[in-house]
Design a protein around this motif. Sequence first.
Motif, PDB file in Angstrom:
ATOM      1  N   GLN A   1       0.604  -1.259  -0.012  1.00 27.73           N
ATOM      2  CA  GLN A   1      -0.004   0.022  -0.099  1.00 27.73           C
ATOM      3  C   GLN A   1       0.865   1.276   0.003  1.00 27.73           C
ATOM      4  O   GLN A   1       1.790   1.202   0.263  1.00 27.73           O
ATOM      5  CB  GLN A   1      -1.004  -0.039   1.325  1.00 27.73           C
ATOM      6  CG  GLN A   1      -0.092   0.200   2.687  1.00 27.73           C
ATOM      7  CD  GLN A   1      -1.116  -0.180   3.754  1.00 27.73           C
ATOM      8  OE1 GLN A   1      -2.157   0.527   3.880  1.00 27.73           O
ATOM      9  NE2 GLN A   1      -0.421  -1.124   4.546  1.00 27.73           N
ATOM     10  N   TYR A   2       0.141   2.451  -0.512  1.00 25.97           N
ATOM     11  CA  TYR A   2       0.834   3.669  -0.441  1.00 25.97           C
ATOM     12  C   TYR A   2       0.359   4.593   0.742  1.00 25.97           C
ATOM     13  O   TYR A   2      -0.686   3.879   1.279  1.00 25.97           O
ATOM     14  CB  TYR A   2       0.629   4.460  -1.676  1.00 25.97           C
ATOM     15  CG  TYR A   2      -0.347   4.393  -2.437  1.00 25.97           C
ATOM     16  CD1 TYR A   2      -1.818   4.509  -2.276  1.00 25.97           C
ATOM     17  CD2 TYR A   2      -0.326   3.824  -3.942  1.00 25.97           C
ATOM     18  CE1 TYR A   2      -2.769   4.214  -3.153  1.00 25.97           C
ATOM     19  CE2 TYR A   2      -1.570   3.752  -4.613  1.00 25.97           C
ATOM     20  CZ  TYR A   2      -2.565   4.018  -4.228  1.00 25.97           C
ATOM     21  OH  TYR A   2      -3.643   3.805  -5.020  1.00 25.97           O
ATOM     22  N   ARG A   3       0.791   5.440   1.050  1.00 21.85           N
ATOM     23  CA  ARG A   3       0.381   6.197   2.331  1.00 21.85           C
ATOM     24  C   ARG A   3      -1.012   6.702   2.396  1.00 21.85           C
ATOM     25  O   ARG A   3      -1.518   6.649   3.541  1.00 21.85           O
ATOM     26  CB  ARG A   3       1.432   7.310   2.844  1.00 21.85           C
ATOM     27  CG  ARG A   3       2.897   6.757   3.382  1.00 21.85           C
ATOM     28  CD  ARG A   3       3.726   7.966   3.498  1.00 21.85           C
ATOM     29  NE  ARG A   3       4.134   8.709   2.344  1.00 21.85           N
ATOM     30  CZ  ARG A   3       4.825   9.743   2.245  1.00 21.85           C
ATOM     31  NH1 ARG A   3       5.303  10.384   3.262  1.00 21.85           N
ATOM     32  NH2 ARG A   3       5.364  10.216   1.096  1.00 21.85           N
ATOM     33  N   PRO A   4      -1.569   7.516   1.352  1.00 23.32           N
ATOM     34  CA  PRO A   4      -2.814   7.746   1.449  1.00 23.32           C
ATOM     35  C   PRO A   4      -3.748   6.715   1.798  1.00 23.32           C
ATOM     36  O   PRO A   4      -4.661   6.846   2.608  1.00 23.32           O
ATOM     37  CB  PRO A   4      -3.117   8.384  -0.071  1.00 23.32           C
ATOM     38  CG  PRO A   4      -1.971   8.644  -0.542  1.00 23.32           C
ATOM     39  CD  PRO A   4      -0.942   7.820   0.055  1.00 23.32           C
ATOM     40  N   PHE A   5      -3.663   5.237   1.321  1.00 23.39           N
ATOM     41  CA  PHE A   5      -4.229   4.168   1.637  1.00 23.39           C
ATOM     42  C   PHE A   5      -4.150   3.812   3.256  1.00 23.39           C
ATOM     43  O   PHE A   5      -5.130   3.632   4.088  1.00 23.39           O
ATOM     44  CB  PHE A   5      -4.225   2.930   0.844  1.00 23.39           C
ATOM     45  CG  PHE A   5      -4.951   1.822   0.937  1.00 23.39           C
ATOM     46  CD1 PHE A   5      -6.258   1.762   0.200  1.00 23.39           C
ATOM     47  CD2 PHE A   5      -4.934   0.859   1.778  1.00 23.39           C
ATOM     48  CE1 PHE A   5      -6.842   0.653   0.130  1.00 23.39           C
ATOM     49  CE2 PHE A   5      -5.526  -0.139   1.817  1.00 23.39           C
ATOM     50  CZ  PHE A   5      -6.976  -0.155   1.095  1.00 23.39           C
ATOM     51  N   LEU A   6      -3.027   4.006   3.717  1.00 18.91           N
ATOM     52  CA  LEU A   6      -2.691   3.810   5.008  1.00 18.91           C
ATOM     53  C   LEU A   6      -3.135   4.561   5.946  1.00 18.91           C
ATOM     54  O   LEU A   6      -3.709   4.195   7.059  1.00 18.91           O
ATOM     55  CB  LEU A   6      -0.921   3.491   5.097  1.00 18.91           C
ATOM     56  CG  LEU A   6      -0.351   3.584   6.675  1.00 18.91           C
ATOM     57  CD1 LEU A   6      -1.098   2.210   7.276  1.00 18.91           C
ATOM     58  CD2 LEU A   6       0.794   3.451   6.542  1.00 18.91           C
ATOM     59  N   ASN A   7      -3.192   5.958   5.381  1.00 13.90           N
ATOM     60  CA  ASN A   7      -3.404   7.146   6.448  1.00 13.90           C
ATOM     61  C   ASN A   7      -5.090   6.837   6.387  1.00 13.90           C
ATOM     62  O   ASN A   7      -5.739   7.042   7.485  1.00 13.90           O
ATOM     63  CB  ASN A   7      -3.431   8.536   5.847  1.00 13.90           C
ATOM     64  CG  ASN A   7      -2.005   8.651   5.828  1.00 13.90           C
ATOM     65  OD1 ASN A   7      -1.006   8.205   6.747  1.00 13.90           O
ATOM     66  ND2 ASN A   7      -1.471   9.682   4.993  1.00 13.90           N
ATOM     67  N   ASP A   8      -5.816   6.585   5.433  1.00 12.44           N
ATOM     68  CA  ASP A   8      -7.317   6.236   5.557  1.00 12.44           C
ATOM     69  C   ASP A   8      -7.753   5.141   6.401  1.00 12.44           C
ATOM     70  O   ASP A   8      -8.413   5.239   7.326  1.00 12.44           O
ATOM     71  CB  ASP A   8      -7.823   5.924   3.987  1.00 12.44           C
ATOM     72  CG  ASP A   8      -9.228   5.898   3.980  1.00 12.44           C
ATOM     73  OD1 ASP A   8      -9.984   6.803   4.275  1.00 12.44           O
ATOM     74  OD2 ASP A   8      -9.607   4.622   3.908  1.00 12.44           O
ATOM     75  N   PHE A   9      -6.647   4.047   6.243  1.00 11.83           N
ATOM     76  CA  PHE A   9      -7.148   2.943   7.153  1.00 11.83           C
ATOM     77  C   PHE A   9      -6.889   3.213   8.594  1.00 11.83           C
ATOM     78  O   PHE A   9      -7.568   2.903   9.458  1.00 11.83           O
ATOM     79  CB  PHE A   9      -6.067   1.542   6.810  1.00 11.83           C
ATOM     80  CG  PHE A   9      -6.045   0.461   7.665  1.00 11.83           C
ATOM     81  CD1 PHE A   9      -7.149  -0.575   7.479  1.00 11.83           C
ATOM     82  CD2 PHE A   9      -5.231   0.161   8.689  1.00 11.83           C
ATOM     83  CE1 PHE A   9      -7.173  -1.568   8.397  1.00 11.83           C
ATOM     84  CE2 PHE A   9      -5.588  -0.816   9.704  1.00 11.83           C
ATOM     85  CZ  PHE A   9      -6.418  -1.640   9.409  1.00 11.83           C
ATOM     86  N   ASN A  10      -5.746   3.792   8.911  1.00  5.03           N
ATOM     87  CA  ASN A  10      -5.371   4.455  10.181  1.00  5.03           C
ATOM     88  C   ASN A  10      -6.680   5.076  10.904  1.00  5.03           C
ATOM     89  O   ASN A  10      -6.954   5.120  12.149  1.00  5.03           O
ATOM     90  CB  ASN A  10      -4.082   5.016  10.304  1.00  5.03           C
ATOM     91  CG  ASN A  10      -2.774   4.031  10.341  1.00  5.03           C
ATOM     92  OD1 ASN A  10      -3.027   2.969  10.632  1.00  5.03           O
ATOM     93  ND2 ASN A  10      -1.733   4.483  10.012  1.00  5.03           N
ATOM     94  N   ALA A  11      -7.134   6.073  10.189  1.00  4.75           N
ATOM     95  CA  ALA A  11      -7.967   7.166  10.697  1.00  4.75           C
ATOM     96  C   ALA A  11      -9.316   6.686  11.006  1.00  4.75           C
ATOM     97  O   ALA A  11     -10.048   6.782  11.619  1.00  4.75           O
ATOM     98  CB  ALA A  11      -8.178   8.089   9.308  1.00  4.75           C
ATOM     99  N   LYS A  12      -9.549   5.391  10.221  1.00  6.65           N
ATOM    100  CA  LYS A  12     -10.904   4.634  10.263  1.00  6.65           C
ATOM    101  C   LYS A  12     -10.967   3.570  11.450  1.00  6.65           C
ATOM    102  O   LYS A  12     -11.741   3.240  12.091  1.00  6.65           O
ATOM    103  CB  LYS A  12     -11.191   3.866   9.059  1.00  6.65           C
ATOM    104  CG  LYS A  12     -11.896   4.959   7.984  1.00  6.65           C
ATOM    105  CD  LYS A  12     -12.199   4.066   6.900  1.00  6.65           C
ATOM    106  CE  LYS A  12     -12.643   5.091   5.709  1.00  6.65           C
ATOM    107  NZ  LYS A  12     -12.834   4.336   4.312  1.00  6.65           N
TER     108      LYS A  12
END
Length: 270
Positions: free
Chosen positions: A79-90
């Motif tokens: 994964q790239y960071r935008p996807f990781l950031n979205d997962f972490n936020a949720k």
Amino acid sequence: MKTLKQLTLFLSAGIISAAAFANQTVTIGANATPHAVILEHIKPELAKQGIDLKIKVYSDYVQPNAQLVSKNLDANYFQYRPFLNDFNAKTKANLVPVVPVHVEPFLLYSVKIKDIKQLKDGATVAIPSDPVNGGRGLLLLAKLNLIKLKPGFNQLTTPTDKLPTIRDIASNPKNLKIKELDSAMLPRVLPQVDIAALNSNYVLDAKLDISKSLYIENGQDGKNIWAEYLVVRPGDEKKPEIQKVAKALNSDSTRQFIKQRFKGEIYTAF
């Protein structure tokens, strides 16, 4: 009796010594291509350093993070960071990116037309259903002037920039029918749609010819926003075994392997 005790002690010491030098297992979740292919490349080097690399291949973008959080994996690489950031936020998981490894193009693909100018009014366009890749698909459509987005949505300049959803489409002059589908399905539905926005790892899995894409967004923005990262649970990024994996992924050997194996279909991010 003394000899027997000495033999027992000798054997016990041998067992302890063997255990001390046994390879340490590191299990990493990855998509099949190119992630698992790259991980296979670094296995021999890691074995020399006492790391037994186990690779679990997943066909989706959900399980690698879920399994990492559940401690069924030591790391993942998909994964790239935008996807990781979205997962972490949720999920409040706070998973941590360690090192960037490669960048995959994001593609507009069709098996029905050979030029974007041939796209007819009312055509069906498939984009990924997850919010990050789907948002990236909408940005690509906007970049090609196929749709117009509401003010404030542009190509990402940081990994935390907001991505658009279908609700953020301001105008759709061609009345395109935009369908959101699971990323892994998109190569298989190409005959049923006019165009699709695809992650190139699934294009590679499906053995499609990337050079025949209608448009290639190479993702090389100089900021590694779209780079694929090795990711771990918080606090694990400094573990010696993870650092060994990170170093192997960012080695000259891996750089040369990516260039020779994928011949420009993906790019190194280090």
